[in-house]
Write a protein that holds these residues in place. Structure first.
Motif, mmCIF file in Angstrom:
data_model
loop_
_atom_site.group_PDB
_atom_site.id
_atom_site.type_symbol
_atom_site.label_atom_id
_atom_site.label_comp_id
_atom_site.label_asym_id
_atom_site.label_seq_id
_atom_site.Cartn_x
_atom_site.Cartn_y
_atom_site.Cartn_z
ATOM 1 N N GLY A 1 0.846 -1.183 0.000
ATOM 2 C CA GLY A 1 0.000 0.000 0.000
ATOM 3 C C GLY A 1 0.882 1.234 0.000
ATOM 4 O O GLY A 1 2.077 1.168 0.297
ATOM 5 N N ILE A 2 0.307 2.386 -0.332
ATOM 6 C CA ILE A 2 1.069 3.632 -0.382
ATOM 7 C C ILE A 2 0.352 4.668 0.477
ATOM 8 O O ILE A 2 -0.876 4.766 0.449
ATOM 9 N N VAL A 3 1.126 5.455 1.206
ATOM 10 C CA VAL A 3 0.568 6.561 1.971
ATOM 11 C C VAL A 3 0.487 7.758 1.031
ATOM 12 O O VAL A 3 1.499 8.271 0.581
ATOM 13 N N LEU A 4 -0.745 8.185 0.706
ATOM 14 C CA LEU A 4 -0.978 9.257 -0.257
ATOM 15 C C LEU A 4 -1.837 10.361 0.344
ATOM 16 O O LEU A 4 -2.558 10.141 1.315
ATOM 17 N N THR A 5 -1.786 11.531 -0.275
ATOM 18 C CA THR A 5 -2.689 12.620 0.087
ATOM 19 C C THR A 5 -3.899 12.565 -0.848
ATOM 20 O O THR A 5 -3.910 11.800 -1.815
ATOM 21 N N GLY A 6 -4.893 13.386 -0.601
ATOM 22 C CA GLY A 6 -6.131 13.366 -1.386
ATOM 23 C C GLY A 6 -5.926 13.711 -2.846
ATOM 24 O O GLY A 6 -6.497 13.078 -3.733
ATOM 25 N N THR A 7 -5.101 14.713 -3.126
ATOM 26 C CA THR A 7 -4.898 15.098 -4.521
ATOM 27 C C THR A 7 -4.067 14.069 -5.279
ATOM 28 O O THR A 7 -4.225 13.917 -6.489
ATOM 29 N N GLU A 8 -3.210 13.331 -4.565
ATOM 30 C CA GLU A 8 -2.402 12.300 -5.226
ATOM 31 C C GLU A 8 -3.267 11.151 -5.720
ATOM 32 O O GLU A 8 -3.118 10.691 -6.848
ATOM 33 N N ILE A 9 -4.186 10.680 -4.904
ATOM 34 C CA ILE A 9 -5.031 9.557 -5.314
ATOM 35 C C ILE A 9 -5.948 9.975 -6.456
ATOM 36 O O ILE A 9 -6.214 9.189 -7.375
ATOM 37 N N LYS A 10 -6.387 11.223 -6.473
ATOM 38 C CA LYS A 10 -7.223 11.701 -7.571
ATOM 39 C C LYS A 10 -6.442 11.742 -8.875
ATOM 40 O O LYS A 10 -6.966 11.410 -9.937
ATOM 41 N N SER A 11 -5.178 12.128 -8.816
ATOM 42 C CA SER A 11 -4.342 12.133 -10.015
ATOM 43 C C SER A 11 -4.074 10.722 -10.510
ATOM 44 O O SER A 11 -4.075 10.467 -11.715
ATOM 45 N N ILE A 12 -3.859 9.784 -9.590
ATOM 46 C CA ILE A 12 -3.621 8.387 -9.985
ATOM 47 C C ILE A 12 -4.874 7.821 -10.639
ATOM 48 O O ILE A 12 -4.790 7.124 -11.651
ATOM 49 N N ARG A 13 -6.037 8.116 -10.092
ATOM 50 C CA ARG A 13 -7.287 7.620 -10.678
ATOM 51 C C ARG A 13 -7.513 8.161 -12.078
ATOM 52 O O ARG A 13 -8.167 7.524 -12.896
ATOM 53 N N SER A 14 -6.965 9.340 -12.375
ATOM 54 C CA SER A 14 -7.081 9.877 -13.728
ATOM 55 C C SER A 14 -5.922 9.421 -14.607
ATOM 56 O O SER A 14 -5.827 9.827 -15.765
ATOM 57 N N GLY A 15 -5.033 8.568 -14.079
ATOM 58 C CA GLY A 15 -3.961 7.962 -14.864
ATOM 59 C C GLY A 15 -2.743 8.846 -15.052
ATOM 60 O O GLY A 15 -1.929 8.598 -15.930
ATOM 61 N N LYS A 16 -2.560 9.854 -14.226
ATOM 62 C CA LYS A 16 -1.459 10.794 -14.393
ATOM 63 C C LYS A 16 -0.329 10.502 -13.404
ATOM 64 O O LYS A 16 -0.050 11.299 -12.505
ATOM 65 N N ALA A 17 0.308 9.355 -13.598
ATOM 66 C CA ALA A 17 1.446 8.976 -12.757
ATOM 67 C C ALA A 17 2.479 8.255 -13.608
ATOM 68 O O ALA A 17 2.161 7.723 -14.671
#
Length: 152
Positions: free
Chosen positions: A30-46
């Motif tokens: 698992g990864i410790v993320l902030t709210g904006t990070e998980i939103k960016s990952i869900r949109s495929g921007k990683a």
């Protein structure tokens, strides 16, 4: 808590890892993320192509993993390449620590994905670096597979 009903699968691969390393054992962290990070990952921007893992105070951290800033994040946005803590069991951490003390081993992220509960997971592998002639052999095998596919 409402479940995400969309069927979009996020799977961000590190294609360089298979070419540059022998991938020995694999773990899901698992990864410790902030709210904006998980939103960016869900949109495929990683991007995890240049990412690597290391131990700091007996905790596993991923470095150089790029997660783009969230467009609607305003002043709450995150730093794109900050270090992020990985979550593993103590037993898995001890195994990785003992192997990393041996010469030539490293921990490489191979796949970033989101599970059915909406949590971001990172597949990491214990890896040993390939020599130049091994990389050439990998290229030859890939070319042979391509030729066979074209002939069929």
């Amino acid at each position: 808590m409402a479940k995400n009903t969309t069927n979009t699968q996020i799977a961000i691969k590190n294609r360089k890892a298979d070419y540059q390393y022998y991938l020995l054992t694999s773990y899901t962290a698992g990864i410790v993320l902030t709210g904006t990070e998980i939103k960016s990952i869900r949109s495929g921007k990683a991007n995890i192509t240049d990412a690597y893992c290391s131990f700091i105070n007996n905790e596993l951290w991923v470095h150089n993993m790029h997660i783009s800033e969230y467009a609607a994040g305003s002043y709450n946005n995150h730093m794109p390449k900050r270090d992020r803590k990985l979550l593993l069991n103590k037993k898995e951490i001890k195994k990785l620590l003992s192997k990393l003390n041996e010469r030539g081993f490293t921990v490489v992220p191979t796949l970033l994905w989101i599970n059915e509960n909406g949590y971001a997971k990172l597949d990491i592998s214990l890896a040993k670096g390939k020599k130049l002639y091994d990389k050439r052999e990998s290229i030859k095998e890939k070319d042979e597979r391509r030729r066979k596919m074209q002939e069929d």
